[in-house]
Motif scaffolding. Structure first.
Motif, PDB file in Angstrom:
ATOM      1  N   PHE A   1       0.836  -1.199   0.000  1.00 54.20           N
ATOM      2  CA  PHE A   1       0.000   0.000   0.000  1.00 54.20           C
ATOM      3  C   PHE A   1       0.874   1.254   0.000  1.00 54.20           C
ATOM      4  CE2 PHE A   1      -2.376   3.306   2.385  1.00 54.20           C
ATOM      5  CZ  PHE A   1      -3.452   3.457   1.517  1.00 54.20           C
ATOM      6  N   HIS A   2       1.959   1.212   0.754  1.00 54.72           N
ATOM      7  CA  HIS A   2       2.848   2.370   0.844  1.00 54.72           C
ATOM      8  C   HIS A   2       3.562   2.635  -0.481  1.00 54.72           C
ATOM      9  CE1 HIS A   2       5.557   5.272   2.653  1.00 54.72           C
ATOM     10  NE2 HIS A   2       6.590   4.608   2.158  1.00 54.72           N
ATOM     11  N   ILE A   3       4.175   1.594  -1.068  1.00 53.37           N
ATOM     12  CA  ILE A   3       5.018   1.843  -2.244  1.00 53.37           C
ATOM     13  C   ILE A   3       4.241   1.892  -3.548  1.00 53.37           C
ATOM     14  CG2 ILE A   3       7.079   0.888  -1.145  1.00 53.37           C
ATOM     15  CD1 ILE A   3       6.701  -1.668  -2.709  1.00 53.37           C
ATOM     16  N   TYR A   4       3.086   1.209  -3.616  1.00 47.73           N
ATOM     17  CA  TYR A   4       2.349   1.187  -4.886  1.00 47.73           C
ATOM     18  C   TYR A   4       1.227   2.214  -4.962  1.00 47.73           C
ATOM     19  CZ  TYR A   4       4.714  -3.331  -5.415  1.00 47.73           C
ATOM     20  OH  TYR A   4       5.655  -4.334  -5.511  1.00 47.73           O
ATOM     21  N   TYR A   5       0.770   2.720  -3.803  1.00 48.49           N
ATOM     22  CA  TYR A   5      -0.356   3.652  -3.807  1.00 48.49           C
ATOM     23  C   TYR A   5       0.010   5.002  -3.180  1.00 48.49           C
ATOM     24  CZ  TYR A   5      -2.934  -0.403  -5.331  1.00 48.49           C
ATOM     25  OH  TYR A   5      -3.344  -1.500  -6.059  1.00 48.49           O
ATOM     26  N   LEU A   6       0.454   4.992  -1.909  1.00 45.34           N
ATOM     27  CA  LEU A   6       0.810   6.267  -1.278  1.00 45.34           C
ATOM     28  C   LEU A   6       1.993   6.930  -1.983  1.00 45.34           C
ATOM     29  CD1 LEU A   6       0.465   5.522   2.548  1.00 45.34           C
ATOM     30  CD2 LEU A   6      -1.186   6.614   1.020  1.00 45.34           C
ATOM     31  N   LYS A   7       2.976   6.115  -2.387  1.00 46.79           N
ATOM     32  CA  LYS A   7       4.174   6.642  -3.046  1.00 46.79           C
ATOM     33  C   LYS A   7       4.244   6.192  -4.503  1.00 46.79           C
ATOM     34  CE  LYS A   7       5.913   8.696   0.607  1.00 46.79           C
ATOM     35  NZ  LYS A   7       6.150  10.156   0.663  1.00 46.79           N
ATOM     36  N   ARG A   8       3.118   6.098  -5.150  1.00 48.72           N
ATOM     37  CA  ARG A   8       3.057   5.643  -6.542  1.00 48.72           C
ATOM     38  C   ARG A   8       3.965   6.513  -7.428  1.00 48.72           C
ATOM     39  NH1 ARG A   8      -0.716   2.325  -8.819  1.00 48.72           N
ATOM     40  NH2 ARG A   8      -0.939   2.390 -11.084  1.00 48.72           N
TER      41      ARG A   8
ATOM     42  N   SER B   1       7.072  -8.597  -6.054  1.00 50.88           N
ATOM     43  CA  SER B   1       6.427  -7.755  -5.055  1.00 50.88           C
ATOM     44  C   SER B   1       6.806  -8.279  -3.674  1.00 50.88           C
ATOM     45  CB  SER B   1       4.895  -7.789  -5.217  1.00 50.88           C
ATOM     46  OG  SER B   1       4.344  -8.912  -4.549  1.00 50.88           O
ATOM     47  N   PRO B   2       6.541  -7.526  -2.613  1.00 48.61           N
ATOM     48  CA  PRO B   2       6.825  -8.044  -1.268  1.00 48.61           C
ATOM     49  C   PRO B   2       6.175  -9.393  -0.989  1.00 48.61           C
ATOM     50  CG  PRO B   2       6.409  -5.700  -1.157  1.00 48.61           C
ATOM     51  CD  PRO B   2       6.116  -6.107  -2.571  1.00 48.61           C
TER      52      PRO B   2
ATOM     53  N   HIS C   1      12.317  -8.292  -2.145  1.00 52.63           N
ATOM     54  CA  HIS C   1      11.540  -8.532  -3.362  1.00 52.63           C
ATOM     55  C   HIS C   1      10.723  -7.316  -3.788  1.00 52.63           C
ATOM     56  CE1 HIS C   1      12.462 -12.729  -2.286  1.00 52.63           C
ATOM     57  NE2 HIS C   1      12.369 -12.960  -3.577  1.00 52.63           N
ATOM     58  N   ASP C   2      10.979  -6.160  -3.158  1.00 50.61           N
ATOM     59  CA  ASP C   2      10.167  -4.991  -3.511  1.00 50.61           C
ATOM     60  C   ASP C   2      10.777  -4.135  -4.622  1.00 50.61           C
ATOM     61  OD1 ASP C   2      12.219  -3.556  -2.331  1.00 50.61           O
ATOM     62  OD2 ASP C   2      11.078  -2.933  -0.576  1.00 50.61           O
ATOM     63  N   CYS C   3      11.969  -4.556  -5.130  1.00 45.48           N
ATOM     64  CA  CYS C   3      12.643  -3.896  -6.263  1.00 45.48           C
ATOM     65  C   CYS C   3      13.150  -2.485  -5.938  1.00 45.48           C
ATOM     66  CB  CYS C   3      11.730  -3.837  -7.486  1.00 45.48           C
ATOM     67  SG  CYS C   3      11.246  -5.454  -8.103  1.00 45.48           S
ATOM     68  N   ILE C   4      13.170  -2.096  -4.670  1.00 50.35           N
ATOM     69  CA  ILE C   4      13.671  -0.773  -4.291  1.00 50.35           C
ATOM     70  C   ILE C   4      15.091  -0.928  -3.754  1.00 50.35           C
ATOM     71  CG2 ILE C   4      13.330   1.234  -2.827  1.00 50.35           C
ATOM     72  CD1 ILE C   4      10.364   0.494  -2.692  1.00 50.35           C
ATOM     73  N   HIS C   5      16.054  -0.368  -4.460  1.00 47.77           N
ATOM     74  CA  HIS C   5      17.456  -0.519  -4.068  1.00 47.77           C
ATOM     75  C   HIS C   5      17.812   0.469  -2.975  1.00 47.77           C
ATOM     76  CE1 HIS C   5      21.578  -1.488  -4.087  1.00 47.77           C
ATOM     77  NE2 HIS C   5      22.005  -0.487  -4.847  1.00 47.77           N
ATOM     78  N   GLY C   6      18.098  -0.052  -1.769  1.00 48.84           N
ATOM     79  CA  GLY C   6      18.359   0.801  -0.623  1.00 48.84           C
ATOM     80  C   GLY C   6      19.748   1.410  -0.566  1.00 48.84           C
ATOM     81  N   LYS C   7      20.715   0.809  -1.264  1.00 50.83           N
ATOM     82  CA  LYS C   7      22.083   1.339  -1.329  1.00 50.83           C
ATOM     83  C   LYS C   7      22.723   1.467   0.047  1.00 50.83           C
ATOM     84  CE  LYS C   7      20.919   4.045  -5.451  1.00 50.83           C
ATOM     85  NZ  LYS C   7      20.956   5.392  -6.112  1.00 50.83           N
ATOM     86  N   ILE C   8      22.609   0.439   0.852  1.00 54.63           N
ATOM     87  CA  ILE C   8      23.236   0.434   2.179  1.00 54.63           C
ATOM     88  C   ILE C   8      24.222  -0.734   2.229  1.00 54.63           C
ATOM     89  CG2 ILE C   8      22.868   0.368   4.675  1.00 54.63           C
ATOM     90  CD1 ILE C   8      19.987   1.219   4.187  1.00 54.63           C
ATOM     91  N   TRP C   9      25.490  -0.467   1.902  1.00 55.22           N
ATOM     92  CA  TRP C   9      26.501  -1.531   1.930  1.00 55.22           C
ATOM     93  C   TRP C   9      26.764  -1.956   3.371  1.00 55.22           C
ATOM     94  CZ3 TRP C   9      31.135  -2.803   4.020  1.00 55.22           C
ATOM     95  CH2 TRP C   9      31.835  -3.841   3.403  1.00 55.22           C
ATOM     96  N   PRO C  10      26.928  -3.257   3.672  1.00 58.80           N
ATOM     97  CA  PRO C  10      26.981  -4.409   2.777  1.00 58.80           C
ATOM     98  C   PRO C  10      25.653  -5.170   2.688  1.00 58.80           C
ATOM     99  CG  PRO C  10      27.769  -5.073   4.933  1.00 58.80           C
ATOM    100  CD  PRO C  10      27.324  -3.621   5.059  1.00 58.80           C
TER     101      PRO C  10
END
Length: 276
Positions: free
Chosen positions: A64-71, A176-177, A224-233
């Motif tokens: 709901f957050h990533i597909y609708y609120l933050k579409r 998806s998640p 599995h949400d396809c959002i790359h957080g870029k927090i190594w490692p």
């Protein structure tokens, strides 16, 4: 004296699992009639209810957050999975959930009977030892899940009959998640087995073990949400999305270290540069 101490420790494990059971089952079965069930069945029922609730609630809230609120903020419109794709993932996960819950039920049974190296309280070993033990535990889990996952790809019958169920979802518009637990039941259990093996190899805090098993549901949703957080490692979704497209890279779980060590890492930042 040693026998008495050991018995007291085992009793503490039993009291702890009774507490976990009560939190979940008392809310659903008033009067405590669930206590008449065999102990393994009590634990399985609590794990099933808790695991299902965690999977569905965390999945729905995150979607709901990533597909609708933050579409269109995190994920392009043409990469948002269809409701049908997410429903199919939920169905696969729900079919597997009763079987997934057998593993933590088994681990609790072994802990309560003194077969593992678990301890019930951090005070028994002290915080420095706890941190060392937990670090070793997580290294064992990282190593074990990496190789279990890799062999599920490399051994053709395992891939064909088990892991291929999960790799139906291999693009951004299908991942998806909810795909996080959409596995063949045996596949999901095999990838969680290193958590249980670690209990026999290193002194482990029982409550931390239980917490980490349940955190698996949240973690697998995240990657599995396809959002790359870029927090190594951290082995985030950017890395894992590459795994779903190449099938030969980024087998790791929480971190990228095992892929770095064994030469299977592919960095999403480098992929973005190549695409440009």
């Amino acid at each position: 004296m040693g026998t008495t101490i050991a018995a007291d420790c085992l009793h503490q494990f039993v009291e702890e699992t009774d507490w976990y059971n009560g939190i979940v089952l008392d809310a659903l079965v008033p009067g405590g009639s669930w206590k008449r069930l065999p102990r393994p069945l009590q634990s399985w029922l609590r794990n099933y209810i808790g695991g299902t609730a965690l999977y569905l609630v965390s999945g729905f809230l995150w979607c709901f957050h990533i597909y609708y609120l933050k579409r269109n903020v995190y994920i392009p419109k043409d990469s948002i999975p269809s409701n049908k794709a997410m429903l199919l993932q939920i169905i696969v996960a729900m079919k597997a959930m009763p079987w997934y819950c057998m593993l933590p039920t088994l681990s609790e049974y072994m802990v309560e009977n003194g077969w593992t190296r678990c301890f019930s309280s951090v005070g028994e070993v002290g915080w420095p030892a706890y941190i060392v033990y937990q670090t070793i535990y997580l290294l064992i889990v990282e190593f074990g899940i990496y190789w279990m996952h890799r062999e599920l790809h490399d051994i053709k019958p395992l891939y064909k009959y088990l892991h291929a169920t999960h790799h139906i979802y291999n693009k951004q518009n299908t991942l998806s998640p909810f795909a996080g637990l959409a596995f063949h039941p045996l596949d999901g259990i095999l990838q969680a087995v290193p958590h249980v093996i670690a209990l026999f190899l290193v002194p482990s805090h029982f409550r931390t073990h239980v917490l980490l098993l349940f955190c698996e549901a949240v973690w697998t949703a995240n990657i599995h949400d396809c959002i790359h957080g870029k927090i190594w490692p951290v082995m985030g979704a950017g890395y894992h999305t590459i795994h779903h497209t190449t099938y030969r890279h980024n087998y790791g779980h929480y971190t990228v270290w095992m892929d770095q060590i064994f030469g299977t890492l592919r960095d999403p930042e480098e992929e973005f540069k190549k695409a440009d």
